[in-house]
Design a protein around this motif. Structure first.
Motif, mmCIF file in Angstrom:
data_model
loop_
_atom_site.group_PDB
_atom_site.id
_atom_site.type_symbol
_atom_site.label_atom_id
_atom_site.label_comp_id
_atom_site.label_asym_id
_atom_site.label_seq_id
_atom_site.Cartn_x
_atom_site.Cartn_y
_atom_site.Cartn_z
ATOM 1 N N ASN A 86 41.789 49.023 34.790
ATOM 2 C CA ASN A 86 41.055 48.569 35.972
ATOM 3 C C ASN A 86 40.134 47.395 35.698
ATOM 4 N N LEU A 87 39.422 47.426 34.576
ATOM 5 C CA LEU A 87 38.452 46.377 34.285
ATOM 6 C C LEU A 87 39.156 45.041 34.055
ATOM 7 N N THR A 88 40.225 45.039 33.258
ATOM 8 C CA THR A 88 40.931 43.784 33.006
ATOM 9 C C THR A 88 41.583 43.271 34.275
ATOM 10 N N GLN A 89 42.128 44.160 35.104
ATOM 11 C CA GLN A 89 42.710 43.713 36.368
ATOM 12 C C GLN A 89 41.650 43.072 37.269
ATOM 13 N N ALA A 90 40.464 43.629 37.283
ATOM 14 C CA ALA A 90 39.380 43.038 38.070
ATOM 15 C C ALA A 90 39.013 41.659 37.522
ATOM 16 N N ARG A 91 38.960 41.529 36.200
ATOM 17 C CA ARG A 91 38.651 40.222 35.598
ATOM 18 C C ARG A 91 39.736 39.199 35.925
ATOM 19 N N VAL A 92 40.996 39.614 35.842
ATOM 20 C CA VAL A 92 42.098 38.707 36.190
ATOM 21 C C VAL A 92 41.965 38.270 37.644
ATOM 22 N N ALA A 93 41.705 39.213 38.541
ATOM 23 C CA ALA A 93 41.565 38.884 39.963
ATOM 24 C C ALA A 93 40.426 37.889 40.191
ATOM 25 N N ALA A 94 39.329 38.073 39.476
ATOM 26 C CA ALA A 94 38.189 37.154 39.624
ATOM 27 C C ALA A 94 38.565 35.740 39.202
ATOM 28 N N TRP A 95 39.328 35.616 38.106
ATOM 29 C CA TRP A 95 39.727 34.291 37.637
ATOM 30 C C TRP A 95 40.807 33.681 38.524
#
Length: 198
Positions: A86-95
């Motif tokens: 979840n955390l990495t997916q959120a970071r990817v979405a932000a970028w």
């Protein structure tokens, strides 16, 4: 697989780059943007927004470069390109959002004004580009890849083109050592391809 493409578009390039990194065969079809082909009914049937790129896979059109990267990652790529936690997916979405907003409105817009003579505020776009580069360089001081992962993700591919093409907009990349090192990491990926201006 068919990609409706424009060679000088950074958004099209990020899709071509990912396909090359995946060693995924694709037929390229150049869209005559200057001739207004993207606004004709046949093209609007593929993408009502009238923009490139459009990827057609299994007879389904997918548009928006960030959406295409996501689709390709889920369908054809190793999980590391779009990690499931979840955390990495959120970071990817932000970028991905950063690529569509800050990077497009800063270095991307400066490039449009300077290289393609599009009307608008070149100086304002260049100022936004510097803010984007400073933020990105600071982030890359502590992380090899944008999503803070062990390997590159589609976030890196989404942000890379318009940042790497900032020079076309009259923005100096020389002060940003961490961005330069990130460029080198991306360019060292097996299957990497360039585009005019890189």
């Amino acid at each position: 697989m068919l990609l409706h493409d424009f060679t000088l578009s950074g958004n099209c390039y990020k899709v071509r780059l990912f396909l090359a990194l995946l060693d995924q065969p694709v037929e390229l079809r150049e869209v005559d943007l200057r001739g207004g082909e993207q606004k004709r009914p046949e093209f609007l049937a593929l993408n009502p927004r009238g923009q490139v790129p459009v990827l057609v896979d299994q007879d389904q059109p997918i548009y928006d470069s960030q959406a295409i990267l996501t689709y390709l990652a889920k369908r054809y790529a190793a999980a590391s390109w779009l990690p499931q936690d979840n955390l990495t997916q959120a970071r990817v979405a932000a970028w991905l959002s950063f690529a569509a907003n800050e990077a497009a409105r800063g270095p991307g817009q400066a490039r449009l004004h300077r290289l393609f003579r599009m009307p608008g505020n070149l100086e304002g776009a260049q100022q936004r580009a510097v803010q984007v580069l400073e933020l990105l360089d600071a982030h890359l001081t502590h992380h090899a890849w944008l999503a803070e992962s062990a390997a590159p993700t589609i976030a890196d591919l989404a942000v890379y083109p318009y940042v790497a093409l900032a020079g076309d907009g009259g923005v100096d990349l020389a002060p940003y050592a961490h961005i330069t090192a990130w460029f080198a990491r991306i360019r060292a990926l097996p299957g990497y391809i360039g585009m005019p201006g890189l």
